[in-house]
Design a protein around this motif. Structure first.
Motif, PDB file in Angstrom:
ATOM      1  N   UNK A 154      53.167   0.236  -6.769  1.00 35.00           N
ATOM      2  CA  UNK A 154      51.954   0.248  -7.608  1.00 35.00           C
ATOM      3  C   UNK A 154      51.620  -1.171  -8.072  1.00 35.00           C
ATOM      4  N   UNK A 155      52.641  -1.898  -8.508  1.00 41.21           N
ATOM      5  CA  UNK A 155      52.425  -3.267  -8.986  1.00 41.21           C
ATOM      6  C   UNK A 155      51.983  -4.184  -7.839  1.00 41.21           C
ATOM      7  N   UNK A 156      52.685  -4.129  -6.710  1.00 44.65           N
ATOM      8  CA  UNK A 156      52.389  -5.025  -5.590  1.00 44.65           C
ATOM      9  C   UNK A 156      51.044  -4.714  -4.949  1.00 44.65           C
ATOM     10  N   UNK A 157      50.760  -3.419  -4.760  1.00 46.41           N
ATOM     11  CA  UNK A 157      49.513  -3.055  -4.085  1.00 46.41           C
ATOM     12  C   UNK A 157      48.305  -3.295  -4.983  1.00 46.41           C
ATOM     13  N   UNK A 158      48.468  -3.108  -6.281  1.00 43.53           N
ATOM     14  CA  UNK A 158      47.373  -3.419  -7.205  1.00 43.53           C
ATOM     15  C   UNK A 158      46.976  -4.881  -7.073  1.00 43.53           C
ATOM     16  N   UNK A 159      47.972  -5.767  -7.076  1.00 42.02           N
ATOM     17  CA  UNK A 159      47.681  -7.206  -6.942  1.00 42.02           C
ATOM     18  C   UNK A 159      47.049  -7.512  -5.586  1.00 42.02           C
ATOM     19  N   UNK A 160      47.599  -6.929  -4.514  1.00 43.05           N
ATOM     20  CA  UNK A 160      47.066  -7.207  -3.179  1.00 43.05           C
ATOM     21  C   UNK A 160      45.622  -6.740  -3.049  1.00 43.05           C
ATOM     22  N   UNK A 161      45.296  -5.593  -3.622  1.00 43.82           N
ATOM     23  CA  UNK A 161      43.924  -5.095  -3.553  1.00 43.82           C
ATOM     24  C   UNK A 161      42.978  -5.951  -4.386  1.00 43.82           C
ATOM     25  N   UNK A 162      43.417  -6.365  -5.548  1.00 49.68           N
ATOM     26  CA  UNK A 162      42.575  -7.235  -6.372  1.00 49.68           C
ATOM     27  C   UNK A 162      42.372  -8.588  -5.706  1.00 49.68           C
ATOM     28  N   UNK A 163      43.394  -9.087  -5.037  1.00 53.19           N
ATOM     29  CA  UNK A 163      43.237 -10.345  -4.296  1.00 53.19           C
ATOM     30  C   UNK A 163      42.189 -10.226  -3.199  1.00 53.19           C
ATOM     31  N   UNK A 164      41.959  -9.016  -2.719  1.00 46.64           N
ATOM     32  CA  UNK A 164      40.964  -8.784  -1.668  1.00 46.64           C
ATOM     33  C   UNK A 164      39.599  -8.419  -2.235  1.00 46.64           C
ATOM     34  N   UNK A 165      39.438  -8.537  -3.542  1.00 49.41           N
ATOM     35  CA  UNK A 165      38.129  -8.326  -4.154  1.00 49.41           C
ATOM     36  C   UNK A 165      37.848  -6.917  -4.615  1.00 49.41           C
ATOM     37  N   UNK A 166      38.882  -6.085  -4.698  1.00 51.91           N
ATOM     38  CA  UNK A 166      38.688  -4.708  -5.147  1.00 51.91           C
ATOM     39  C   UNK A 166      38.866  -4.605  -6.655  1.00 51.91           C
ATOM     40  N   UNK A 167      38.105  -3.700  -7.246  1.00 54.27           N
ATOM     41  CA  UNK A 167      38.307  -3.312  -8.634  1.00 54.27           C
ATOM     42  C   UNK A 167      39.341  -2.193  -8.645  1.00 54.27           C
ATOM     43  N   UNK A 168      40.475  -2.400  -9.321  1.00 52.94           N
ATOM     44  CA  UNK A 168      41.569  -1.429  -9.340  1.00 52.94           C
ATOM     45  C   UNK A 168      41.850  -1.035 -10.782  1.00 52.94           C
ATOM     46  N   UNK A 169      41.722   0.239 -11.088  1.00 47.99           N
ATOM     47  CA  UNK A 169      42.020   0.741 -12.428  1.00 47.99           C
ATOM     48  C   UNK A 169      43.519   0.668 -12.687  1.00 47.99           C
ATOM     49  N   UNK A 170      43.895   0.358 -13.918  1.00 48.86           N
ATOM     50  CA  UNK A 170      45.317   0.332 -14.278  1.00 48.86           C
ATOM     51  C   UNK A 170      45.890   1.737 -14.146  1.00 48.86           C
ATOM     52  N   UNK A 171      46.826   1.902 -13.228  1.00 44.26           N
ATOM     53  CA  UNK A 171      47.359   3.227 -12.924  1.00 44.26           C
ATOM     54  C   UNK A 171      48.792   3.370 -13.402  1.00 44.26           C
ATOM     55  N   UNK A 172      49.111   4.582 -13.863  1.00 43.98           N
ATOM     56  CA  UNK A 172      50.489   4.959 -14.162  1.00 43.98           C
ATOM     57  C   UNK A 172      50.886   6.171 -13.322  1.00 43.98           C
ATOM     58  N   UNK A 173      50.132   6.413 -12.258  1.00 43.28           N
ATOM     59  CA  UNK A 173      50.381   7.556 -11.383  1.00 43.28           C
ATOM     60  C   UNK A 173      50.893   7.066 -10.033  1.00 43.28           C
ATOM     61  N   UNK A 174      50.969   7.969  -9.078  1.00 44.91           N
ATOM     62  CA  UNK A 174      51.427   7.617  -7.731  1.00 44.91           C
ATOM     63  C   UNK A 174      50.248   7.366  -6.793  1.00 44.91           C
ATOM     64  N   UNK A 175      49.181   6.804  -7.340  1.00 46.13           N
ATOM     65  CA  UNK A 175      48.009   6.450  -6.545  1.00 46.13           C
ATOM     66  C   UNK A 175      47.211   5.396  -7.296  1.00 46.13           C
ATOM     67  N   UNK A 176      46.284   4.761  -6.565  1.00 45.29           N
ATOM     68  CA  UNK A 176      45.368   3.771  -7.146  1.00 45.29           C
ATOM     69  C   UNK A 176      43.940   4.276  -7.002  1.00 45.29           C
ATOM     70  N   UNK A 177      43.117   3.920  -7.971  1.00 45.11           N
ATOM     71  CA  UNK A 177      41.691   4.269  -7.999  1.00 45.11           C
ATOM     72  C   UNK A 177      40.937   2.967  -7.823  1.00 45.11           C
ATOM     73  N   UNK A 178      40.348   2.769  -6.652  1.00 46.97           N
ATOM     74  CA  UNK A 178      39.818   1.459  -6.297  1.00 46.97           C
ATOM     75  C   UNK A 178      38.358   1.547  -5.876  1.00 46.97           C
ATOM     76  N   UNK A 179      37.662   0.432  -6.053  1.00 48.74           N
ATOM     77  CA  UNK A 179      36.254   0.357  -5.664  1.00 48.74           C
ATOM     78  C   UNK A 179      35.948  -1.065  -5.213  1.00 48.74           C
ATOM     79  N   UNK A 180      34.949  -1.177  -4.358  1.00 45.24           N
ATOM     80  CA  UNK A 180      34.445  -2.481  -3.930  1.00 45.24           C
ATOM     81  C   UNK A 180      32.935  -2.463  -4.142  1.00 45.24           C
ATOM     82  N   UNK A 181      32.441  -3.453  -4.849  1.00 46.01           N
ATOM     83  CA  UNK A 181      31.058  -3.459  -5.317  1.00 46.01           C
ATOM     84  C   UNK A 181      30.063  -3.223  -4.195  1.00 46.01           C
TER      85      UNK A 181
END
Length: 366
Positions: free
Chosen positions: A288-315
């Motif tokens: 969760x920690x590593x993939x959140x950073x990797x997705x944000x580095x690619x320009x995605x908006x990633x909600x802070x998650x405490x679950x076993x998934x990420x909620x992501x969007x790209x403008x």
């Protein structure tokens, strides 16, 4: 080509020529087999791996010995084990065929026709259905606890239902915010806390919400063995109420109880697989920690998650389009439109190999 035709093609060829051709064909078959890659399904929130053999053995033993019997209605052994672990009176803990069944039963028991059920949105699609089946009205609330408190003071509000962590956003309602919600809403409003994903939380103690039950009898907590425990097929959930909730909890129990097979699997998981659960949770937390950073580095908006998934969007990209591009690359994610937000996708977390393949697919898709 018939059988004789197959062998006639080798007439006039030396043995070495025949062998070269056969070796070439075999190498081509191997190449195709090696290039065939199974689809990676990251669209589901349930655990993808097979259950531990100890759980399967416990289920098999009970199935062979007792499929001809009705279950114990109160599920005393599993119920008592859970009550002891959570340090609550067994009379305030009930079993059900999944947390969803118990949540629906609570809505029917609490809501009278026309009364309002509030929930933040987007959230679990079951909640509006619960309100409709109870002949009430579902009211989605955009925002967080402050907005829920304000909406709860509207006439006719009877229930607030919260998923924490929330599905599909993964957001956690911190225990201090939950306490504020309970204290500031009208006294006739009950709070149903859906903690189906609580095992994945590392931002606060796993049982932090249960401490509020002693002071707040309007709070009810619901949990399940379907997610982190990886036993979705058994359909075992449970609910815990505060002091004085025994009569209501008894009303929520399924009429015919929970099957002994399901109880046996959940009980064995509790007693013998807790270390496996902790290992899963650690892996998910790190991914969760590593993939959140990797997705944000690619320009995605990633909600802070405490679950076993990420909620992501790209403008610049609708969720449905991103999901379609990833599917063409062999990776399935959940389109956010059916979950209440068309700009987003929900991406389940697995392990390092799955994350690497996802990121490779994303890079190609963009």
């Amino acid at each position: 080509m018939g059988l004789l035709d197959y062998y006639r093609q080798f007439e006039g060829m030396t043995e070495e020529e025949v062998n070269v051709g056969l070796r070439t064909e075999a190498a081509e078959r191997r190449r195709k087999a090696l290039t065939r890659v199974e689809t990676l399904d990251l669209s589901q929130t349930s655990w993808p791996e097979l259950p531990h053999t100890r759980v399967v053995n416990a289920i098999t033993f009970v199935a062979r010995a007792g499929l001809n019997r009705y279950p114990h209605l109160r599920g005393s052994e599993l119920r008592d084990e859970l009550a002891a672990r959570h340090e609550v009176d067994p009379g305030r803990l009930i079993l059900g065929n999944g947390a969803a069944e118990l949540l629906s039963s609570a809505a029917r028991a609490l809501i009278e026709p026309g009364q309002r059920l509030l929930t933040t949105w987007p959230s679990y699609p079951l909640y509006p259905i619960m309100a409709r089946r109870a002949h009430g009205r579902a009211v989605p609330v955009t925002g967080g606890v402050s907005e829920l408190i304000e909406a709860a003071h509207e006439p006719g509000t009877r229930v607030v239902v919260l998923a924490s962590p929330n599905d599909p956003t993964g957001e956690l309602v911190p225990v201090f915010e939950l306490q504020r919600l309970i204290e500031e809403i009208p006294p006739e409003v009950a709070v149903l806390l859906d903690e189906a994903l609580v095992e994945f939380v590392d931002a606060q103690p796993r049982d932090a919400s249960l401490a509020l039950l002693e002071q707040h009898p309007r709070l009810f907590v619901f949990r399940t063995f379907s997610k982190a425990w990886g036993l979705a097929g058994l359909r075992v959930g449970y609910a815990i109420g505060g002091p004085g909730s025994q009569d209501l909890m008894a009303e929520l129990q399924p009429d015919l109880g929970v099957s002994e097979v399901s109880q046996a699997g959940a009980l064995e998981a509790l007693r013998g697989c807790s270390e496996l659960l902790d290992q899963r949770v650690r892996v998910i937390g790190e991914e969760r920690r590593l993939l959140t950073k990797a997705m944000r580095d690619r320009g995605f908006d990633v909600t802070e998650s405490q679950a076993n998934f990420l909620w992501v969007a790209r403008l610049s990209l609708q969720g449905s389009e991103l999901a379609a591009r990833l599917e063409r690359a062999g990776v399935l994610v959940a389109d956010g439109a059916p979950l209440g937000e068309p700009r987003h996708v929900r991406i389940a977390l697995r392990n390092r190999a799955a994350s690497a393949r996802l990121l490779s697919a994303i890079d190609k898709a963009l």
